[in-house]
Design a protein around this motif. Structure first.
Motif, PDB file in Angstrom:
ATOM      1  N   VAL A   1      -0.260  -4.488  -5.608  1.00 58.61           N
ATOM      2  CA  VAL A   1       0.128  -3.123  -5.234  1.00 58.61           C
ATOM      3  C   VAL A   1      -1.102  -2.221  -5.293  1.00 58.61           C
ATOM      4  CG1 VAL A   1       1.500  -1.101  -5.890  1.00 58.61           C
ATOM      5  CG2 VAL A   1       2.508  -3.397  -5.992  1.00 58.61           C
ATOM      6  N   VAL A   2      -1.246  -1.373  -4.294  1.00 55.00           N
ATOM      7  CA  VAL A   2      -2.325  -0.382  -4.240  1.00 55.00           C
ATOM      8  C   VAL A   2      -1.694   1.006  -4.301  1.00 55.00           C
ATOM      9  CG1 VAL A   2      -4.294   0.503  -2.945  1.00 55.00           C
ATOM     10  CG2 VAL A   2      -3.718  -1.939  -2.842  1.00 55.00           C
ATOM     11  N   ALA A   3      -2.032   1.752  -5.350  1.00 58.16           N
ATOM     12  CA  ALA A   3      -1.511   3.119  -5.532  1.00 58.16           C
ATOM     13  C   ALA A   3      -2.694   4.078  -5.525  1.00 58.16           C
ATOM     14  CB  ALA A   3      -0.729   3.229  -6.837  1.00 58.16           C
ATOM     15  N   PRO A   4      -3.047   4.652  -4.383  1.00 60.46           N
ATOM     16  CA  PRO A   4      -4.238   5.513  -4.296  1.00 60.46           C
ATOM     17  C   PRO A   4      -3.999   6.871  -4.946  1.00 60.46           C
ATOM     18  CG  PRO A   4      -3.064   5.534  -2.226  1.00 60.46           C
ATOM     19  CD  PRO A   4      -2.333   4.552  -3.113  1.00 60.46           C
ATOM     20  N   GLN A   5      -4.964   7.749  -4.800  1.00 62.32           N
ATOM     21  CA  GLN A   5      -4.838   9.099  -5.331  1.00 62.32           C
ATOM     22  C   GLN A   5      -3.654   9.818  -4.685  1.00 62.32           C
ATOM     23  OE1 GLN A   5      -7.321   7.718  -3.792  1.00 62.32           O
ATOM     24  NE2 GLN A   5      -8.386   9.050  -2.349  1.00 62.32           N
ATOM     25  N   ARG A   6      -3.082  10.771  -5.396  1.00 66.15           N
ATOM     26  CA  ARG A   6      -1.851  11.417  -4.942  1.00 66.15           C
ATOM     27  C   ARG A   6      -2.041  12.265  -3.688  1.00 66.15           C
ATOM     28  NH1 ARG A   6       0.570  10.368  -9.866  1.00 66.15           N
ATOM     29  NH2 ARG A   6       2.777  10.958  -9.949  1.00 66.15           N
TER      30      ARG A   6
ATOM     31  N   VAL B   1       5.628   7.280  -0.113  1.00 69.27           N
ATOM     32  CA  VAL B   1       5.995   7.844  -1.415  1.00 69.27           C
ATOM     33  C   VAL B   1       5.949   9.361  -1.262  1.00 69.27           C
ATOM     34  CG1 VAL B   1       5.447   7.979  -3.862  1.00 69.27           C
ATOM     35  CG2 VAL B   1       5.053   5.847  -2.608  1.00 69.27           C
ATOM     36  N   ILE B   2       7.117   9.997  -1.354  1.00 72.77           N
ATOM     37  CA  ILE B   2       7.245  11.398  -0.937  1.00 72.77           C
ATOM     38  C   ILE B   2       7.740  12.269  -2.088  1.00 72.77           C
ATOM     39  CG2 ILE B   2       8.406  12.963   0.672  1.00 72.77           C
ATOM     40  CD1 ILE B   2       8.608  10.677   2.644  1.00 72.77           C
ATOM     41  N   ASP B   3       7.126  13.429  -2.229  1.00 71.82           N
ATOM     42  CA  ASP B   3       7.630  14.461  -3.128  1.00 71.82           C
ATOM     43  C   ASP B   3       8.661  15.290  -2.365  1.00 71.82           C
ATOM     44  OD1 ASP B   3       8.151  16.548  -4.837  1.00 71.82           O
ATOM     45  OD2 ASP B   3       6.146  17.431  -4.721  1.00 71.82           O
ATOM     46  N   PRO B   4       9.921  15.294  -2.782  1.00 74.63           N
ATOM     47  CA  PRO B   4      10.947  16.060  -2.054  1.00 74.63           C
ATOM     48  C   PRO B   4      10.635  17.546  -1.948  1.00 74.63           C
ATOM     49  CG  PRO B   4      11.945  14.536  -3.617  1.00 74.63           C
ATOM     50  CD  PRO B   4      10.480  14.546  -3.907  1.00 74.63           C
ATOM     51  N   ASP B   5       9.889  18.077  -2.901  1.00 74.15           N
ATOM     52  CA  ASP B   5       9.546  19.498  -2.829  1.00 74.15           C
ATOM     53  C   ASP B   5       8.715  19.806  -1.589  1.00 74.15           C
ATOM     54  OD1 ASP B   5       9.178  22.193  -3.569  1.00 74.15           O
ATOM     55  OD2 ASP B   5       7.290  21.701  -4.556  1.00 74.15           O
ATOM     56  N   LEU B   6       7.842  18.880  -1.203  1.00 70.74           N
ATOM     57  CA  LEU B   6       7.066  19.085   0.021  1.00 70.74           C
ATOM     58  C   LEU B   6       7.989  19.166   1.225  1.00 70.74           C
ATOM     59  CD1 LEU B   6       4.490  19.195   1.713  1.00 70.74           C
ATOM     60  CD2 LEU B   6       4.406  16.692   1.606  1.00 70.74           C
ATOM     61  N   LEU B   7       8.959  18.272   1.303  1.00 71.85           N
ATOM     62  CA  LEU B   7       9.904  18.320   2.421  1.00 71.85           C
ATOM     63  C   LEU B   7      10.684  19.629   2.414  1.00 71.85           C
ATOM     64  CD1 LEU B   7      11.369  14.693   2.426  1.00 71.85           C
ATOM     65  CD2 LEU B   7       9.426  15.590   3.709  1.00 71.85           C
ATOM     66  N   ALA B   8      11.154  20.041   1.229  1.00 69.71           N
ATOM     67  CA  ALA B   8      11.920  21.286   1.135  1.00 69.71           C
ATOM     68  C   ALA B   8      11.074  22.482   1.551  1.00 69.71           C
ATOM     69  CB  ALA B   8      12.438  21.466  -0.291  1.00 69.71           C
TER      70      ALA B   8
ATOM     71  N   SER C   1       4.867  20.464 -12.333  1.00 74.69           N
ATOM     72  CA  SER C   1       4.298  19.567 -11.326  1.00 74.69           C
ATOM     73  C   SER C   1       2.955  18.983 -11.754  1.00 74.69           C
ATOM     74  CB  SER C   1       4.115  20.313 -10.001  1.00 74.69           C
ATOM     75  OG  SER C   1       3.446  19.508  -9.061  1.00 74.69           O
ATOM     76  N   THR C   2       2.727  17.743 -11.353  1.00 75.88           N
ATOM     77  CA  THR C   2       1.439  17.093 -11.584  1.00 75.88           C
ATOM     78  C   THR C   2       0.311  17.822 -10.861  1.00 75.88           C
ATOM     79  OG1 THR C   2       2.562  14.968 -11.807  1.00 75.88           O
ATOM     80  CG2 THR C   2       0.222  14.889 -11.369  1.00 75.88           C
TER      81      THR C   2
ATOM     82  N   TYR D   1       0.859  -1.191   0.000  1.00 80.53           N
ATOM     83  CA  TYR D   1       0.000   0.000   0.000  1.00 80.53           C
ATOM     84  C   TYR D   1       0.894   1.239   0.000  1.00 80.53           C
ATOM     85  CZ  TYR D   1      -4.555   2.195   0.494  1.00 80.53           C
ATOM     86  OH  TYR D   1      -5.718   2.898   0.243  1.00 80.53           O
ATOM     87  N   LEU D   2       0.761   2.051  -1.040  1.00 75.02           N
ATOM     88  CA  LEU D   2       1.536   3.286  -1.127  1.00 75.02           C
ATOM     89  C   LEU D   2       0.867   4.365  -0.285  1.00 75.02           C
ATOM     90  CD1 LEU D   2       2.418   3.400  -4.935  1.00 75.02           C
ATOM     91  CD2 LEU D   2       3.435   2.058  -3.097  1.00 75.02           C
ATOM     92  N   TRP D   3       1.678   5.113   0.453  1.00 73.58           N
ATOM     93  CA  TRP D   3       1.176   6.187   1.325  1.00 73.58           C
ATOM     94  C   TRP D   3       1.804   7.495   0.851  1.00 73.58           C
ATOM     95  CZ3 TRP D   3      -2.862   5.266   4.184  1.00 73.58           C
ATOM     96  CH2 TRP D   3      -3.248   6.167   5.172  1.00 73.58           C
ATOM     97  N   PRO D   4       1.092   8.240  -0.019  1.00 74.68           N
ATOM     98  CA  PRO D   4       1.711   9.405  -0.671  1.00 74.68           C
ATOM     99  C   PRO D   4       1.704  10.665   0.196  1.00 74.68           C
ATOM    100  CG  PRO D   4      -0.494   9.054  -1.532  1.00 74.68           C
ATOM    101  CD  PRO D   4      -0.250   7.949  -0.537  1.00 74.68           C
TER     102      PRO D   4
END
Length: 804
Positions: A456-461, A256-263, A561-562, A202-205
């Protein structure tokens, strides 16, 4: 009965219930005979039941436990609302448990049903039931009904069962019992763990939209400037990102992490500013502490867990593949975003992430998307089963699909991945979604119970708070590990593939039109290229490019960006803002405008000034001055000349070009800055030079004039000298006569009536003046001042003379 069910209100008496059932049997006997003659109702008959059976809205708000085992008691709570026009009387609420389902397609069919279907819905359980004497129109009534698992007649081997709650009753226009409302859900029942459990990933975005602008404050720390303060709302307790971390820290998921969010959060934690009209204001200390708290919680949550870092700012791979490739250089933004991902996550969270995964929007792929996704180094692409389909298989295959060339498609399950989209705020919607998710996972395991497969489960972003809560409830529902076991994404990508699973990437024409319509336009990539080219030209002249390149470069990545999907206007505004910030910086190094010049003579120097308003020195610039008429006026012996220039921060610097004139007339001059590689920098400046050559005749006239001035000066000097001599002689004579008169006057004892000094020998009165009537020793009006003013920094005025 009372122990098994409870309801708000009082039901009918036992005698009335007995009478009602007797009448029901009597009235229903003829109908039963007809059904025996025709065992299956026609579609038309079944369809007639649907409108009536929707009279009452039956809502299932909770079902506990979500996955019961032997010995449990299943409890269902919810509400009943009469949506009809008449009061319902003599009603009964019952549970209906259907036979075991054999496939996922059966689950899908049941989930799509709305009204009651006598040909497919199971009969109600004899007990428990709730009696309702009267159900008024529009007034919700709560219900709670419980039953031991042992009374549900479930298979000891387990399986997925339909569980329905129905209301049967009468209305004033129909005095017989009929189903007036029903709601269905699913009951996954697996009392003992299966021999082979499905490995579920399970992906946790953790992904957000772009918040930081290209601008920075002018301090040494280059404090970032945010477009808005919306990120703080997501970080505060109960906010979307706060909820994702709070829920995810206790779940067996892959982050599953967007590095821009961390920055962005890290920048907020270290002090930030927010755009405020034409300027920007300091962010609040409370929001800074929110950011610190969130990062601290996230860092603890990911320790020892698998973390996947997407390319910086989560670029839209489909837009890049379908639109961006038409613009040269677009792929380099994806490469820079990929290179930035790992170091950003490692620096902030102190974990080593996996950076070789790409995640196209909704897992939809085609050959061009796959090519773009792997062009920056990704070797694993997260696709979805409604894109790479397995229509020929009767079961769900393992997610990993090697495609050759070292590329693997990790195909997530479409139904499980979309299970929690939409509004999950209502308890009923969330409960039904969770139960269907659990039922689908059990059905997958029972498809091929002898084989272990990886799903694999890939939910909404960007799940909402309610969606995240429903997702967490579903993952917790699998916590007993009776038919699934958790697996991280890296291991899932490396799992042994199913030889019968599809490995065919869909053609470009099969890409969903709905998704294609939301892509970034070609103009967006043209804007990125224009801004990137301007940044490349600008950075070569800076003594400290790190003050400009990182903030502007990452802002260009954010333009791709998406998160801009569905927000075309906001995306365009952001791109314009990035361009404006960069242009404001580049225009801080400019040529100072000049007015027209006059060149009198054959040679002189022409000054051109460059101004630097930046907070750092600029170097590597070449200033070129070009004459439009090299025959009339040359610059350093040629039509044009180049001179290098370096300008200190906040200063101006003048460069003097030697010029030589050959003929009189007007000449247009052009000044242009260039970088060392010959790229024009900034706008050119033009001005005119008027050439006025001095001939020998003019020189003679000027010499004659000078000579006359000299002779006039000599004559004036001689006249002054003679006048001074006469004045001195007269004063001496006057003093002698005065002494003589004093001696003789003492003996006479009388004065002249005209005055004490009057007499025949009195000297005539004279005035101390020069020959031209001015006071002796006074300065001439034409003499220059001894102190001149400071040189003006403004553009030169008309008729400016060049340096000689």
């Amino acid at each position: 009965m009372a122990e098994a069910a409870a309801f708000q209100g009082t039901g009918p008496s036992p005698a009335r219930r007995w009478l009602r059932r007797t009448l029901t049997v009597a009235v229903g006997a003829p109908l039963l005979a007809g059904l025996l003659q025709n065992p299956s109702a026609s579609p038309a008959q079944a369809a007639e039941e649907a409108p009536v059976s929707r009279t009452v809205d039956v809502s299932i708000d909770t079902l506990t436990p979500s996955a019961p085992v032997e010995g449990d008691t299943v409890t269902v709570t919810g509400t009943l609302t009469n949506r009809g026009k008449r009061v319902i009387t003599d009603a009964t609420v019952n549970l209906r448990v259907g036979p075991r389902m054999d496939s996922r397609s059966e689950i899908d069919q049941v989930a799509r049903r709305k009204g009651f279907r006598s040909d497919s819905d199971p009969q109600p359980l004899d007990a428990p039931e709730i009696d309702i004497a009267r159900l008024p129109v529009g007034v919700p009534r709560d219900f709670r009904i419980s039953v031991p698992v042992s009374e549900l007649d479930l298979d000891d081997e387990g399986g997925v069962y339909q569980l329905g709650v129905s209301l049967t009753g009468q209305t004033s226009d129909a005095r017989w019992d009929r189903v007036l409302g029903i709601e269905r859900t699913f009951l996954p029942y697996q009392p003992e763990p299966t021999a082979k459990r499905t490995q579920l990933t399970y992906l946790w975005p953790l992904i957000s939209s772009a918040h930081i602008s290209a601008d920075t404050a002018s301090d040494d720390q280059q404090t970032p400037v945010f477009q808005d303060d919306d990120l703080a709302e997501e970080l505060r307790p109960g906010g979307r990102l706060d909820e994702m971390v709070t829920l995810g820290k206790d779940l067996p998921v892959t982050w599953v992490i967007d590095p821009d969010l961390l920055a962005s959060v890290d920048a907020m934690a270290n002090g930030y500013r927010i755009k405020d009209g034409t300027g920007h204001a300091a962010g609040t200390d409370a929001n800074r502490k929110l950011a610190e708290r969130w990062l601290g919680q996230l860092e603890k949550a990911v320790q020892g867990r698998k973390v996947v870092a997407l390319p910086f700012a989560d670029p839209d791979l489909a837009s890049l593949a379908h639109r961006g490739k038409a613009v040269p250089g677009s792929l380099k933004h994806l490469q820079s975003a990929t290179q930035l991902a790992g170091p950003t996550v490692e620096t902030i969270l102190h974990v080593q992430p996996s950076t070789d995964f790409a995640w196209p929007v909704e897992g939809a792929v085609d050959p061009s998307i796959m090519a773009v996704a792997t062009s920056a180094g990704a070797r694993k692409v997260i696709a979805r089963s409604d894109s790479i389909q397995d229509d020929d298989l009767s079961y769900t295959p393992t997610a990993a699909r090697p495609l050759g060339g070292g590329t693997t498609a990790v195909v997530s399950d479409a139904e499980l991945s979309t299970a929690f989209q939409g509004d999950m705020v209502r308890a009923e919607t969330s409960t039904l979604a969770v139960q269907e998710f659990l039922a689908q996972t059990l059905a997958i395991t029972l498809e091929q119970p002898q084989d272990r497969r990886s799903v694999v489960v890939a939910p909404q972003r960007q799940p909402s708070v309610s969606q995240a809560q429903a997702m967490a409830a579903a993952v917790r529902g699998l916590g007993a590990k009776r038919w699934t076991e958790p697996l991280d994404l890296v291991a899932a990508a490396a799992a042994k593939p199913d030889p019968d699973a599809s490995r065919t990437v869909p053609r470009a024409g099969q890409y969903p039109k709905k998704l294609r319509g939301g892509e970034l336009p070609v103009d967006a990539f043209r804007d990125m290229k224009s801004t990137g080219d301007e940044l490349d030209d600008f950075k070569v002249i800076l003594s400290d490019a790190t003050r400009v390149v990182p903030p502007v470069g990452t802002a260009i990545n954010r333009e791709m960006s998406t998160s801009w999907r569905g927000r075309a206007a906001e995306a365009a505004i952001y791109r314009v803002d990035v361009q404006d910030v960069l242009q404001r910086l580049t225009k801080s190094v400019v040529l100072v405008d000049k007015s027209d010049l006059t060149l009198s003579g054959r040679s002189a120097t022409i000054p051109v000034t460059v101004q630097n308003k930046l907070l750092q020195d600029v170097k590597g610039l070449v200033l070129r001055l070009t004459s439009s008429n090299g025959t009339r006026l040359k610059v350093d012996g040629e039509t044009s000349a180049d001179l290098p220039i370096t300008v200190r921060a906040g200063h101006s610097q003048s460069v003097k070009f030697p010029a030589s004139a050959n003929a009189n007339g007007q000449v247009s001059m052009t000044a242009q800055l260039y970088t060392v590689d010959g790229t024009p920098y900034g706008s050119q400046m033009t001005f005119s030079v008027k050439v006025s050559e001095m001939t020998p005749t003019v020189m003679l006239v000027i010499a004659g004039g000078v000579l006359l001035l000299v002779l006039a000066g000599v004559r004036m000097y001689s006249q002054r000298k003679r006048l001074a001599a006469r004045t001195a002689e007269a004063e001496a004579r006057a003093e002698t006569e005065a002494e003589t008169g004093a001696e003789t006057g003492a003996g006479a004892g009388t004065e002249s009536p005209e005055g004490p000094l009057a007499g025949a020998g009195e000297a005539p009165s004279t005035k101390d003046t020069t020959a031209d009537g001015t006071a002796d020793g006074a300065g001439h009006p034409s003499d220059p001042d001894t102190d001149t003013g400071s040189e003006s920094g403004d553009p030169s005025g008309p008729g400016e003379k060049v340096d000689r």
